[in-house]
Design a protein around this motif. Sequence first.
Motif, PDB file in Angstrom:
ATOM      1  N   ALA A 112     -19.172 -15.043  92.301  1.00 31.90           N
ATOM      2  CA  ALA A 112     -19.343 -15.165  93.632  1.00 31.90           C
ATOM      3  C   ALA A 112     -20.734 -15.976  93.789  1.00 31.90           C
ATOM      4  O   ALA A 112     -21.124 -16.489  92.734  1.00 31.90           O
ATOM      5  CB  ALA A 112     -19.883 -13.730  94.056  1.00 31.90           C
ATOM      6  N   LEU A 155     -23.860 -10.679  94.643  1.00 33.76           N
ATOM      7  CA  LEU A 155     -22.256 -10.437  94.671  1.00 33.76           C
ATOM      8  C   LEU A 155     -21.600 -10.576  93.728  1.00 33.76           C
ATOM      9  O   LEU A 155     -20.604 -10.057  93.488  1.00 33.76           O
ATOM     10  CB  LEU A 155     -22.002 -11.534  95.815  1.00 33.76           C
ATOM     11  N   ALA A 180     -18.441  -8.139  92.396  1.00 27.67           N
ATOM     12  CA  ALA A 180     -17.193  -8.884  91.797  1.00 27.67           C
ATOM     13  C   ALA A 180     -17.038  -8.493  90.529  1.00 27.67           C
ATOM     14  O   ALA A 180     -15.748  -7.942  90.057  1.00 27.67           O
ATOM     15  CB  ALA A 180     -17.465 -10.311  91.798  1.00 27.67           C
ATOM     16  N   LEU A 240     -15.069 -13.531  94.015  1.00 26.81           N
ATOM     17  CA  LEU A 240     -15.472 -12.904  95.427  1.00 26.81           C
ATOM     18  C   LEU A 240     -16.006 -14.076  96.067  1.00 26.81           C
ATOM     19  O   LEU A 240     -17.350 -14.416  96.139  1.00 26.81           O
ATOM     20  CB  LEU A 240     -16.390 -11.786  95.340  1.00 26.81           C
ATOM     21  N   GLN A 241     -15.255 -14.808  96.965  1.00 22.58           N
ATOM     22  CA  GLN A 241     -15.699 -16.088  97.500  1.00 22.58           C
ATOM     23  C   GLN A 241     -15.202 -16.214  99.102  1.00 22.58           C
ATOM     24  O   GLN A 241     -15.949 -16.458  99.836  1.00 22.58           O
ATOM     25  CB  GLN A 241     -14.999 -17.259  96.848  1.00 22.58           C
ATOM     26  N   ILE A 243     -14.930 -10.687 101.233  1.00 25.54           N
ATOM     27  CA  ILE A 243     -16.294 -10.226 100.975  1.00 25.54           C
ATOM     28  C   ILE A 243     -16.828  -9.080 102.064  1.00 25.54           C
ATOM     29  O   ILE A 243     -17.365  -7.990 101.600  1.00 25.54           O
ATOM     30  CB  ILE A 243     -17.205 -11.316 101.127  1.00 25.54           C
TER      31      ILE A 243
END
Length: 417
Positions: A136, A141, A145, A160-161, A166
């Motif tokens: 991420a 984050l 992830a 997680l992008q 998100i």
Amino acid sequence: MIALVDCNNFYASCERVFRPELEKKPVVVLSNNDGCVIARSNEAKKIGIKMGEPAYKKKEEFKKYNVNVFSTNFALYGDMSNRVMSILKKNSKDIEIYSIDEAFLDCEDGDLDQYAKTLSEKVKKWTGIPVCIGIAETKVLAKLANQIAKKHTKSGVFILQKKEIIKKVLQKTAVEDIWGIGTRSAMLLNSYGINTAYQLICIDESWIRKKLSIVGLRIVHELKGISCLPLENKKQIKKNICTSRSLGKPTSDYNQLCQAVSTFAARCSEKLRKQQSATAEIRVFLYTNPFNPKQKQYYGNIALKLSQATNDNQTVIKEALRGLKMIYKKEYIYKKAGVIVSKIIPKNQVQLNLFEDTKNTGKYQKISNVFDVINNNMGKDTIKIATQGFNSSWKMKQEQLSPSYTTRIEDILTVKI
């Protein structure tokens, strides 16, 4: 982008590397003195074995499900960790080794999914350790992830992008599951009706700073994709170093306690030299078993200030034994002892004492350096101070200890051709 690489069930996985017949079988690793469960394979988790459970209460369950039980083998785990981290270092721009089985990486540019899968396969092939990777924009984050990669993907990789993904993840993440939010902070947030990570990022930032301080505000920024926690690739000098153990057998024998405290003091000295620092204060403690109400209870604790900071074995052990003599009472049965070195400063900033014999100081330092060279090459405690003793009756119980396959020549696997 930041990647968090986390070794799966690390201690259990280390035991499996050299015992492939344990694959798909329940494995647990116990704490010092074979006390509690501190690591479990997925198979052990499925049959209901929980973290922290006392081993003696699970004996019947271990037998019923043919659980493979191991004592902690920190020499093996430490070496396997170094092997994994060396691979990660060579395959990233930058790295922060967060713990024995976790590291944050500055990802290489390009196809992130392919990068993560290739890295995971390489670690598994070269070390035998399975890993999960979450990627991420920020460390917080990336933590989320990684949790998803571990629990909800077959590949062990999750990126997680995308903003919509998100948002969904944050809506499903409880505040107590956010990296950096402690139990008290989570309870405080819950009391205000803030139960999820998404609710947290929607709160006014001035309120967050007031209630959770600047640390909490940084976590919120990280959840929003604003990087506030850079990679820390420099090892921080520890402010305190503690070496302590529960004794293998409770004892009131002064000589055994001397051997234990001498060994703990020597370990502290080794750690000081490893980080190129010295201590100006040594604390010694020992206490009885607080869980045995039938025994008289006692907690002995004393801090001794040194006239000149040092990291040599002889001085630290001598002072530790002086402290032990001052707090020891023969009428008690002791369960645990330990040594803490504090007021730590860099070795090159040690202030000399006008009344100190510098000839002995230099001599002791040279002897300690020779100890390090021999013990690093030939194995721990190949050479040691006499007060550390040769009777291991006080040492912690390790009835299920596996061989140190990678750090002791006599334990290296032999292959028949």
